[in-house]
Write a protein that holds these residues in place. Structure first.
Motif, PDB file in Angstrom:
ATOM      1  N   PHE A 124     -31.723  13.023 -23.649  1.00  0.00           N
ATOM      2  CA  PHE A 124     -32.596  11.724 -23.076  1.00  0.00           C
ATOM      3  C   PHE A 124     -31.548  11.109 -22.147  1.00  0.00           C
ATOM      4  O   PHE A 124     -30.458  10.785 -22.639  1.00  0.00           O
ATOM      5  N   SER A 125     -31.988  11.255 -20.814  1.00  0.00           N
ATOM      6  CA  SER A 125     -31.016  10.684 -19.939  1.00  0.00           C
ATOM      7  C   SER A 125     -31.587  10.334 -18.797  1.00  0.00           C
ATOM      8  O   SER A 125     -32.507  11.263 -18.251  1.00  0.00           O
ATOM      9  N   GLY A 126     -31.297   9.278 -17.872  1.00  0.00           N
ATOM     10  CA  GLY A 126     -31.784   9.238 -16.418  1.00  0.00           C
ATOM     11  C   GLY A 126     -30.933   9.769 -15.600  1.00  0.00           C
ATOM     12  O   GLY A 126     -30.159  10.318 -15.840  1.00  0.00           O
ATOM     13  N   ASN A 127     -31.068   9.476 -14.214  1.00  0.00           N
ATOM     14  CA  ASN A 127     -30.836  10.028 -13.292  1.00  0.00           C
ATOM     15  C   ASN A 127     -29.688   9.156 -12.535  1.00  0.00           C
ATOM     16  O   ASN A 127     -28.820   9.823 -11.812  1.00  0.00           O
ATOM     17  N   SER A 128     -29.536   7.994 -13.014  1.00  0.00           N
ATOM     18  CA  SER A 128     -28.709   6.957 -12.124  1.00  0.00           C
ATOM     19  C   SER A 128     -27.444   6.663 -13.108  1.00  0.00           C
ATOM     20  O   SER A 128     -27.438   6.546 -14.251  1.00  0.00           O
ATOM     21  N   PHE A 129     -26.220   6.868 -12.513  1.00  0.00           N
ATOM     22  CA  PHE A 129     -24.962   6.572 -13.230  1.00  0.00           C
ATOM     23  C   PHE A 129     -24.209   5.467 -12.617  1.00  0.00           C
ATOM     24  O   PHE A 129     -24.273   5.161 -11.330  1.00  0.00           O
ATOM     25  N   HIS A 130     -23.656   4.559 -13.368  1.00  0.00           N
ATOM     26  CA  HIS A 130     -22.952   3.443 -13.124  1.00  0.00           C
ATOM     27  C   HIS A 130     -21.622   3.436 -13.623  1.00  0.00           C
ATOM     28  O   HIS A 130     -21.720   3.790 -14.858  1.00  0.00           O
ATOM     29  N   THR A 131     -20.505   2.962 -13.095  1.00  0.00           N
ATOM     30  CA  THR A 131     -19.220   2.680 -13.453  1.00  0.00           C
ATOM     31  C   THR A 131     -19.309   1.338 -14.261  1.00  0.00           C
ATOM     32  O   THR A 131     -20.054   0.589 -14.078  1.00  0.00           O
ATOM     33  N   VAL A 132     -18.418   1.269 -15.214  1.00  0.00           N
ATOM     34  CA  VAL A 132     -18.143   0.217 -15.899  1.00  0.00           C
ATOM     35  C   VAL A 132     -17.840  -1.015 -14.848  1.00  0.00           C
ATOM     36  O   VAL A 132     -18.356  -2.149 -15.070  1.00  0.00           O
ATOM     37  N   THR A 133     -17.230  -0.831 -13.801  1.00  0.00           N
ATOM     38  CA  THR A 133     -17.063  -1.836 -12.782  1.00  0.00           C
ATOM     39  C   THR A 133     -18.207  -2.385 -12.231  1.00  0.00           C
ATOM     40  O   THR A 133     -18.718  -3.415 -11.890  1.00  0.00           O
ATOM     41  N   ASP A 134     -19.235  -1.360 -11.861  1.00  0.00           N
ATOM     42  CA  ASP A 134     -20.605  -1.553 -11.248  1.00  0.00           C
ATOM     43  C   ASP A 134     -21.479  -2.509 -12.496  1.00  0.00           C
ATOM     44  O   ASP A 134     -22.088  -3.528 -12.185  1.00  0.00           O
ATOM     45  N   VAL A 135     -21.293  -2.149 -13.590  1.00  0.00           N
ATOM     46  CA  VAL A 135     -22.030  -2.945 -14.580  1.00  0.00           C
ATOM     47  C   VAL A 135     -21.452  -4.445 -14.616  1.00  0.00           C
ATOM     48  O   VAL A 135     -22.160  -5.310 -14.814  1.00  0.00           O
ATOM     49  N   ILE A 136     -20.148  -4.492 -14.630  1.00  0.00           N
ATOM     50  CA  ILE A 136     -19.578  -5.849 -14.380  1.00  0.00           C
ATOM     51  C   ILE A 136     -19.894  -6.768 -13.267  1.00  0.00           C
ATOM     52  O   ILE A 136     -20.491  -7.898 -13.448  1.00  0.00           O
ATOM     53  N   ASN A 137     -19.904  -6.060 -12.164  1.00  0.00           N
ATOM     54  CA  ASN A 137     -20.552  -6.713 -10.997  1.00  0.00           C
ATOM     55  C   ASN A 137     -21.979  -7.106 -11.020  1.00  0.00           C
ATOM     56  O   ASN A 137     -22.205  -8.247 -10.322  1.00  0.00           O
ATOM     57  N   LYS A 138     -22.727  -6.235 -11.680  1.00  0.00           N
ATOM     58  CA  LYS A 138     -24.247  -6.328 -11.747  1.00  0.00           C
ATOM     59  C   LYS A 138     -24.516  -7.985 -12.864  1.00  0.00           C
ATOM     60  O   LYS A 138     -25.082  -8.621 -12.410  1.00  0.00           O
ATOM     61  N   VAL A 139     -23.774  -7.868 -13.743  1.00  0.00           N
ATOM     62  CA  VAL A 139     -23.862  -9.037 -14.718  1.00  0.00           C
ATOM     63  C   VAL A 139     -23.101 -10.281 -13.988  1.00  0.00           C
ATOM     64  O   VAL A 139     -23.758 -11.338 -13.964  1.00  0.00           O
ATOM     65  N   CYS A 140     -21.970 -10.108 -13.249  1.00  0.00           N
ATOM     66  CA  CYS A 140     -21.741 -11.404 -12.268  1.00  0.00           C
ATOM     67  C   CYS A 140     -22.620 -11.871 -11.493  1.00  0.00           C
ATOM     68  O   CYS A 140     -22.856 -12.874 -11.287  1.00  0.00           O
ATOM     69  N   ASP A 141     -23.550 -10.844 -10.710  1.00  0.00           N
ATOM     70  CA  ASP A 141     -24.485 -11.355  -9.915  1.00  0.00           C
ATOM     71  C   ASP A 141     -25.340 -12.035 -10.442  1.00  0.00           C
ATOM     72  O   ASP A 141     -25.925 -12.966 -10.146  1.00  0.00           O
TER      73      ASP A 141
END
Length: 333
Positions: free
Chosen positions: A243-260
């Motif tokens: 079970f997996s989606g097709n979009s991958f995010h780095t840890v830095t990506d996740v931090i940036n999204k949370v910060c936004d």
């Protein structure tokens, strides 16, 4: 008549999320077992009225496996879903013997007994993509190229292979499932996303391991639990499902999204620390079977999931201390 389901590890985040989902569906009679309860932030699902219909039993598999054997004989579940594992990767280097005792040895007794049962229709084992190690190519469900890089991953693979032995020679009704990174409301505060939100709330530095470039696919709680129900209804014994989606995010990506989403400054939030030993760069699970046979598709994007978790934290997660963020260090005791 409602199908009887026993969830091993029902006090874990994934186990409790599945209990909550299945009870809300109204089609199942759900039972659970747990080794130890978690801290006050771990499972705020106690606010959910569904849990009033849930029967849960404390079981010490290491010291009294017959307790679970007797419980299973009494309940006679048609479906068993196995979440009963310690899943803290970094800590497995310091406590590898405990990981093998709990993740493998503690369940061999019930496996022997269940292989002779007449009532069990499916044993759904929740494995992990970490048994493959890092891979830039999508890994098919039937791949046998295993490359675990930590004691945790090796312990999970060990029990998976033992289960396959019983499936091959005793027609054990095994289904193996492997999910990408699972997140959602009620996840413990030491995990990536809730820890980020907690650090923002109390204005504490978030420890970014290594360069933050490791990539993951994230599955939100609803999509994860929906995948479990698809296995209950349509999963075929003897098969493995990813079970997996097709979009991958780095840890830095996740931090940036949370910060936004929280209007917070990245540099103010993060401090870099040494990377973990054996940390995999990326897991890429090919999920053809779950999409074609089970008709499963993830619905939630990472942004949608983060917005729901932020709403949840604003409502339920109030007073946080440094001790709450370090809770993982006490889980092996």
């Amino acid at each position: 008549m409602k199908k009887r389901i026993l969830i091993l590890g029902s006090s874990s985040f994934s186990g409790a999320s599945t209990v909550d989902y299945l009870l809300s569906r109204g089609f199942y009679k759900v039972f659970g077992t747990y080794r130890k309860k978690k801290n006050k932030f771990y499972l705020p699902y106690k606010f959910n009225k569904n849990f009033k219909k849930f029967k849960e039993f404390k079981i010490d598999l290491l010291n009294n496996p017959n307790h679970l054997v007797n419980l299973i004989e009494k309940i006679k579940p048609q479906i068993i879903i196995d979440f009963a594992s310690i899943c803290m990767v970094n800590e497995s280097w310091r406590n590898s013997d405990t990981f093998f005792k709990i993740n493998v040895s503690s369940k061999t007794k019930i496996l022997e007994e269940l292989s002779r049962s007449k009532f069990l229709e499916k044993y759904i084992y929740i494995s992990t993509p970490e048994i493959f190690g890092s891979s830039n190519k999508f890994i098919a469900e039937n791949s046998t190229f295993f490359n675990p890089q930590t004691p945790y991953a090796t312990s999970k693979l060990s029990f998976e292979l033992l289960l396959k032995n019983y499936q091959s020679f005793f027609n054990f009704p095994l289904i193996i499932s492997r999910f990408s990174n699972f997140y959602g409301p009620g996840q413990p505060l030491h995990r990536l996303i809730p820890k980020l939100l907690a650090c923002v709330k109390i204005k504490k530095k978030f420890p970014l391991e290594g360069d933050g470039k490791s990539k993951r696919n994230f599955i939100y709680a609803y999509d994860f639990c929906n995948g479990i129900e698809k296995l209950i209804k349509k999963g075929k014994v003897g098969k493995t499902y990813h079970f997996s989606g097709n979009s991958f995010h780095t840890v830095t990506d996740v931090i940036n999204k949370v910060c936004d989403l929280k209007s917070y400054n990245f540099k103010k939030l993060v401090k870099k620390i040494k990377g973990r030993v054996g940390q995999d760069l990326i897991y890429k699970l090919g999920s053809r079977k779950s999409r074609q046979e089970l008709k499963w598709r993830p619905i939630y994007t990472l942004k949608m999931g983060l917005e729901e978790i932020i709403t949840y934290h604003n409502k339920y997660i109030k007073n946080i201390s440094n001790k709450d963020l370090m809770y993982r260090d006490n889980q092996l005791k």
